[in-house]
Design a protein around this motif. Structure first.
Motif, mmCIF file in Angstrom:
data_model
loop_
_atom_site.group_PDB
_atom_site.id
_atom_site.type_symbol
_atom_site.label_atom_id
_atom_site.label_comp_id
_atom_site.label_asym_id
_atom_site.label_seq_id
_atom_site.Cartn_x
_atom_site.Cartn_y
_atom_site.Cartn_z
ATOM 1 N N LEU A 143 -0.277 -5.602 -25.838
ATOM 2 C CA LEU A 143 0.796 -6.272 -25.107
ATOM 3 C C LEU A 143 2.152 -5.960 -25.735
ATOM 4 C CD1 LEU A 143 1.376 -8.213 -22.797
ATOM 5 C CD2 LEU A 143 1.089 -10.089 -24.397
ATOM 6 N N ALA A 144 2.230 -6.021 -27.060
ATOM 7 C CA ALA A 144 3.483 -5.706 -27.756
ATOM 8 C C ALA A 144 3.895 -4.264 -27.481
ATOM 9 C CB ALA A 144 3.328 -5.948 -29.251
ATOM 10 N N ASP A 145 2.936 -3.352 -27.472
ATOM 11 C CA ASP A 145 3.227 -1.943 -27.200
ATOM 12 C C ASP A 145 3.774 -1.758 -25.787
ATOM 13 O OD1 ASP A 145 3.213 0.831 -27.991
ATOM 14 O OD2 ASP A 145 1.456 1.097 -26.704
ATOM 15 N N ILE A 146 3.183 -2.443 -24.816
ATOM 16 C CA ILE A 146 3.649 -2.360 -23.423
ATOM 17 C C ILE A 146 5.081 -2.861 -23.312
ATOM 18 C CG2 ILE A 146 3.380 -3.349 -21.102
ATOM 19 C CD1 ILE A 146 0.326 -3.249 -21.625
ATOM 20 N N PHE A 147 5.359 -4.023 -23.904
ATOM 21 C CA PHE A 147 6.705 -4.575 -23.830
ATOM 22 C C PHE A 147 7.705 -3.674 -24.543
ATOM 23 C CE2 PHE A 147 4.629 -8.462 -22.454
ATOM 24 C CZ PHE A 147 5.515 -8.880 -21.486
ATOM 25 N N TRP A 148 7.322 -3.128 -25.695
ATOM 26 C CA TRP A 148 8.220 -2.238 -26.434
ATOM 27 C C TRP A 148 8.592 -1.035 -25.577
ATOM 28 C CZ3 TRP A 148 11.012 -2.570 -30.727
ATOM 29 C CH2 TRP A 148 11.553 -1.399 -31.247
ATOM 30 N N LYS A 149 7.588 -0.394 -24.973
ATOM 31 C CA LYS A 149 7.844 0.800 -24.163
ATOM 32 C C LYS A 149 8.607 0.473 -22.881
ATOM 33 C CE LYS A 149 3.933 3.433 -25.874
ATOM 34 N NZ LYS A 149 2.606 3.980 -25.588
ATOM 35 N N THR A 150 8.446 -0.744 -22.371
ATOM 36 C CA THR A 150 9.078 -1.123 -21.117
ATOM 37 C C THR A 150 10.519 -1.599 -21.301
ATOM 38 O OG1 THR A 150 6.928 -1.790 -20.252
ATOM 39 C CG2 THR A 150 8.860 -2.595 -19.082
ATOM 40 N N PHE A 151 10.766 -2.392 -22.330
ATOM 41 C CA PHE A 151 12.057 -3.073 -22.435
ATOM 42 C C PHE A 151 12.971 -2.612 -23.552
ATOM 43 C CE2 PHE A 151 9.205 -6.210 -20.398
ATOM 44 C CZ PHE A 151 9.860 -6.285 -19.184
ATOM 45 N N VAL A 152 12.461 -1.884 -24.529
ATOM 46 C CA VAL A 152 13.283 -1.495 -25.664
ATOM 47 C C VAL A 152 13.848 -0.097 -25.425
ATOM 48 C CG1 VAL A 152 13.325 -1.028 -28.139
ATOM 49 C CG2 VAL A 152 11.971 -2.940 -27.252
ATOM 50 N N HIS A 153 15.145 -0.013 -25.492
ATOM 51 C CA HIS A 153 15.825 1.261 -25.322
ATOM 52 C C HIS A 153 16.583 1.568 -26.607
ATOM 53 C CE1 HIS A 153 14.972 1.102 -21.037
ATOM 54 N NE2 HIS A 153 15.337 -0.154 -21.084
ATOM 55 N N SER A 154 16.485 2.780 -27.064
ATOM 56 C CA SER A 154 17.205 3.171 -28.273
ATOM 57 C C SER A 154 18.698 3.230 -27.974
ATOM 58 C CB SER A 154 16.725 4.536 -28.763
ATOM 59 O OG SER A 154 15.386 4.455 -29.151
ATOM 60 N N ASP A 155 19.460 2.649 -28.855
ATOM 61 C CA ASP A 155 20.912 2.647 -28.703
ATOM 62 C C ASP A 155 21.517 2.579 -30.100
ATOM 63 O OD1 ASP A 155 23.568 2.279 -28.102
ATOM 64 O OD2 ASP A 155 23.264 0.543 -26.826
ATOM 65 N N ALA A 156 22.213 3.606 -30.485
ATOM 66 C CA ALA A 156 22.772 3.688 -31.829
ATOM 67 C C ALA A 156 24.186 3.119 -31.923
ATOM 68 C CB ALA A 156 22.757 5.136 -32.304
ATOM 69 N N THR A 157 24.727 2.629 -30.811
ATOM 70 C CA THR A 157 26.085 2.090 -30.857
ATOM 71 C C THR A 157 26.078 0.731 -31.553
ATOM 72 O OG1 THR A 157 25.845 1.038 -28.698
ATOM 73 C CG2 THR A 157 26.768 3.266 -28.727
#
Length: 68
Positions: free
Chosen positions: A25-39
């Motif tokens: 479940l954590a993996d699904i949410f990470w891939k779905t909602f987390v976007h890399s952003d270095a700003t």
């Protein structure tokens, strides 16, 4: 690749997700909602994070088991 769209009731999706192991479940949410952003975080984002941490510390978050 052909894409097919289907409609699924929200409660069915929630029950399906609840049946998964927590690490999946954590993996699904990470891939779905987390976007890399270095700003750098904005003042608003920092404020939101502080608010979320305070709510978590006061145990005012919604438990996964209570979502319907």
């Amino acid at each position: 690749m052909r894409i097919k769209t289907i409609s699924v009731p929200e409660n069915s999706i929630i029950e399906m997700l609840k049946s998964l192991p927590e690490n999946t479940l954590a993996d699904i949410f990470w891939k779905t909602f987390v976007h890399s952003d270095a700003t750098p975080l904005s003042k608003e984002e920092k404020k939101d994070i502080l608010k979320a941490r305070a709510e978590h510390n006061r145990k005012q978050t919604v438990k996964w088991q209570n979502i319907r």
